[in-house]
Each structure stands twice: as C-alpha cells, then as structure tokens.
Design a protein around this motif. Sequence first.
Motif, PDB file in Angstrom:
ATOM      1  N   ILE A 121     -12.674   3.627  -0.046  1.00 36.90           N
ATOM      2  CA  ILE A 121     -11.565   2.897   0.582  1.00 36.90           C
ATOM      3  C   ILE A 121     -12.077   1.683   1.363  1.00 36.90           C
ATOM      4  CG2 ILE A 121     -11.372   4.255   2.732  1.00 36.90           C
ATOM      5  CD1 ILE A 121      -8.272   4.112   2.281  1.00 36.90           C
ATOM      6  N   GLY A 162      -3.239   6.756   7.683  1.00 34.63           N
ATOM      7  CA  GLY A 162      -3.618   7.793   6.730  1.00 34.63           C
ATOM      8  C   GLY A 162      -2.547   8.866   6.647  1.00 34.63           C
ATOM      9  N   ALA A 199      -9.697   9.302   0.635  1.00 33.83           N
ATOM     10  CA  ALA A 199     -10.803   8.974   1.532  1.00 33.83           C
ATOM     11  C   ALA A 199     -11.513  10.239   1.959  1.00 33.83           C
ATOM     12  CB  ALA A 199     -10.294   8.214   2.750  1.00 33.83           C
ATOM     13  N   ALA A 210      -4.935   5.511   3.613  1.00 33.34           N
ATOM     14  CA  ALA A 210      -5.877   6.546   3.205  1.00 33.34           C
ATOM     15  C   ALA A 210      -5.112   7.845   2.947  1.00 33.34           C
ATOM     16  CB  ALA A 210      -6.912   6.781   4.298  1.00 33.34           C
TER      17      ALA A 210
END
Lengths: 329, 329
Positions: free
Chosen positions: B190, B260, B184, B208
């Motif tokens: 994404i 993430g 990302a 991510a």
Amino acid sequence: VTQTQPDFAMIEEARSRIAGYANLTPLLRAPALDRATGARTFIKAENLQRTGSFKFRGAMHFLSRIPEAERPSGVVAYSSGNHAQAIAEAARILDMRATIVAPSDAPVDKLRGVLHRGARLVTYDRATESREAIGIRIANEEGATLVPPFDHPWTIAGQGTIGPECVEQARAMDVRFDRVLCCASGGGLIAGLSLGLHHYDPDLAIHAVEPAGFDDIARSLATGRKQRNPAASGSLCDALLTQTPGELTWPIIQHHVQSGVAVTDGEALSAVTFAFRHLRLVLEPGGAVAVAAALFQKLDLRDQTVLIIASGGNISPQVFARALDPLLH
Amino acid sequence: VTQTQPDFAMIEEARSRIAGYANLTPLLRAPALDRATGARTFIKAENLQRTGSFKFRGAMHFLSRIPEAERPSGVVAYSSGNHAQAIAEAARILDMRATIVAPSDAPVDKLRGVLHRGARLVTYDRATESREAIGIRIANEEGATLVPPFDHPWTIAGQGTIGPECVEQARAMDVRFDRVLCCASGGGLIAGLSLGLHHYDPDLAIHAVEPAGFDDIARSLATGRKQRNPAASGSLCDALLTQTPGELTWPIIQHHVQSGVAVTDGEALSAVTFAFRHLRLVLEPGGAVAVAAALFQKLDLRDQTVLIIASGGNISPQVFARALDPLLH
C-alpha cells in the motif's frame, strides 16, 4: 450488403468496436507448465473475458453491427451456455432486448447468468421441440435478429480480435510464438484466431484441441473432408460439443490449422486442477483442453515458444469440487 | 550509497528492471461487483502475478539491485509464504542461491513452492528458535544478502510498480479512479501503490483493508500513532499478520492513506467464493480482503469508480474447498 467472408480488416474493425467493453485479458507466463513441457508457454487467459469466455468478443461485435433501425426489435440466440451469457451481456450494454432459447434441463447456474443480465429466457423440451424452430419463430414474429453462435463473418471476426491482442502482448515481451494450441468446437474462435495470427506470421503452426470422441475437426483435417461426431452430448467439456465444423469456419480452418489433437475428460479435469494450483485461474473443462494438450504432451513442444488459449471459466462448483478432490487427500 | 526513501523515480526504475520477468496483470471490469456495490469497480488481479502474489515485484526488483560482486553469495529471507516463493523465483531467474528460513510447521504447499524453485530451505522451531537470528547467522557466515519482506526502499518501490501500471491500464479505458481499496499488513504494497498513484492524482482516496483483529494500520491512522496487533496468528488471512507498520512504510502510509477498514475471516472467505463464481479468479483469503471490503460495503462506494487490488492467490485446496462449500448445497 454484409461482407460474406471475415478478413483481417474486419478483425481490426471488430477490435475498435469492442474496445472499452471487452477486457484486455492477460498473456501469462506459466513456469510450472514450462517445467512440465520443456517449452516456453504463454497462457491467454480468456476465462477472464467479460461473461467468462471469449464468446463476448463475437457477441459484442455482432450486436454493434446491427443497424440502428433494427435494434429496437432485439436479438435471439439459442444456447444454454457461454454464447447465451455473452449475448445477454452485450444486449444489456447496448440496451437491446435479448431472448435466449435454452433447453429446460440446462444448468441452473448458466440460466441464472442469462436472467440476471436482464435477458428473456424461453425454455424448450429437448426431446420434443426444436430450438431452431423456436428461434426462427421469435425472429419472424418480433423482427428480432438471430445471432448464430459461430458461423457468421461478424462472429468469427469478433473472436479473431484475440489474435492481434496476443501478438501485441507478445511483442511487448519480445516474444515470437512457434506454435499455438486452441480449443475448437464450431470453430469460430480458432478460425478468427488463425486469420488474426497468420496476418503477422503465415508460418505459425496452429493446432486445434478437442474432447476425445468429439474431434470432428481433427478428423476433418486428417481426411480433408468435413467429418461429423457420432454423439452430441456426453463430455464434461459441455462448451465443445458442436457436431461438425461450420460452413464458414471449415474452409478457414482447413487453410490455416495444421492438425488437431484430442484430450480425455480426465485430462481436461486435470488441467482444471493444474490451473487452480499453478495459474490461479478458474477454468471450465472445455476452456482447459488446450492446457491439457500441453500438459499431457499431445504434441512435442520442447524448446518451443507456445501460445495456449484458455477459453472459458464458467464451471459449476460441483465440477470444480471434483477437480480439487485429488489435492485434498 | 543506497537511497533511503522510495520515490516515484525509484518506482520507474523498478518497472524497467522487472519488465520481461513480471506479468502484466489485468485490470478487470467486475459487473457482478458493480451490481453489489452501486460502484464502477475494477479489479487489479495481482494473484496472476508470477508466484501468485504481488511479492514478486519487490523481490525481483530487490535482487536485481544487488551488485554483481555480491550476487554469488546469494540471498536469505525469512518467510513461509508469498515473500519466500517470490524470492525463490527471482533468485532462480537471476541464477542466485536463495535460502528461505521457514517455521517447521509452515503449510506443506508453500514449502513445496520454495523447494521446486531450487531454493534451500532451513526450517526452525517457532517455540524455541528465532528466525531473525538464523537469518542473520546465515547472512554473516555466507556473506548472503538479507532480503526484508517489506521495510526497505527497494521492496516498497518494487511493489509500487503496480501503481503506474494501473494508471496506464485505466487511461487506455478512459477511466479515472475516485477511490482505491488495498490490503495491508507490513504496508509495503500500500505504501508503494500510494506513491505510484498519488504521483498522477494527489487527491485520490486510498484505503487500507485488514483482517479484523489485525487492523493495526487502521488504528494507527485513526490515532495518529503506530499501533500493534494483540496477536500474531489466528486469522485465515495468513498473508496479513504483521503486527505493526514498518519504520519506512508507516510515514508513507500516514501521509497517503485516508483510512483503514477491517473484514472478518467469514467475509474474506465469501470474497474468495465471489471471485471463483463471478471473476473466475483463484484468490487466497488475505488476497481477497479488498474485494470483501467492497462486497460487504465497509465504505460507501455508490456512483464511484473504484480500484480494488486482489493481491494474491496462494490458497490451499482445503481452504478453497471451504469457500466452494456454500455453492454446493
């Protein structure tokens, strides 16, 4: 009774047997190669096949055909390269024992590729021992099935699964090929591919691509009789050094393949460089010869739609570094 | 009236618009990554997309949406990287004029990638000029359409076409994913991927992956508010340096992405090495971060079926040589 000739029905059977194990490798547009050739080119990226070459197709098909009763005795193959890795992987998947007979001076990377798949490795001295004798001895002692690298109907039909796959992918893009370029050595791939493609389009022109000095198939086609290469080693294209076409593959090739062309080691290495830069594919020199034949215009491809088989990607980092070198300065 | 939010219907429309132009990139088994992670991994090799990255999906979709009447005035984009090459290629296909605004110190390889596709290049001085101002001036003077790199519904929907494609490929293999790793930066990929995948399976866990020091999306998700990266340059992952999530992408990411993780430049480069050796794919560092996150176990993936997006392969030969180096000694 084992069928003695591969045909389209056997290819279809092979497809269903390897489905779920083999990768569906992509058929890629190659605009940079279009610009270089004036053709509309499509690359079948078989370097992305499981184990890094088309050999997995034939290996998986062959092993899946071994009767249940014979499976516990395992398989034996002699090869230091792509066939060995493919057999080791197929055996691992089917939970079979695999023995690979390889020369003691084989590239360490390829031996590692065999060992980390759990196969047994038996090395021999190229100068003093015969790999065939060792393979046959192990097969006899252990009841193991010897898996030939190309000259068997199951192997040819397995490699031939690439044919219908390419046709289906092309149809989904509304594409019809005029010409095909495919590497050749023992001829298992090009024989199977030809059977597969000519089933759909008997007029399709198929050409073999070989390393210069190892163009036994081109010379066999030109003379109408099986020819033999003077040498068994000495090309960067280590995957393409079989000395003469097989007993089974030759009649198929003679019937289906229009002609052969040869590329130098330098041209094959340039095709590896080209594939890195424009296709984002890692190819080995032997896997790049068909790309090289297009790039260096061994045939006039202008205004044609051309299928190009990129057959393998098991290249050593040292040779790949050589291919990168011209881009670094 | 332009629809202001991308949705699944727009992704389906995008799929039909880019069909025949975009490559159907493969979904590859990665046994070596399975061994390293204890997971069952599948790599979506989007480095094999036309122009070498997923960006072609969004670019082709966006340009195909420009009304006939506005096409003669062409398009403008500012980017020195994958978006620029994608816009140049889509414009070439649609016979439109493209202007790329790029910094004068952009990598020569990427500028060549723009020029050989016939686009006009306008360079600017990073220190003294604003690329946005130049882009807007050209758009105003020439009536050209400005094509944003990620924060537009057409772009997000275009990138989102990868979602249904992965689901169909997985279904053909009888596979259902438990978890997804995707790079990302601005978040176009994404966001689109999440819309596409959650249409089929709303419970799928999507993560991510960003470069360390450029993990604005991970921090935004952790805090529930948009965060900004301190720097705009200084990572090997040159494709992933957007400073904060987009206006359109952020709400989608917040709704669909679970968390993430970040990988170092060294880990990204190791993933490039791994992809060379075991996947026979050429990846760029920014395109390899999701592979790196799996390889370096940023998440526990054991016993799960994991989709990993390899997003691009436009790497300079110099950086690729660095990735090969550990294998040479």
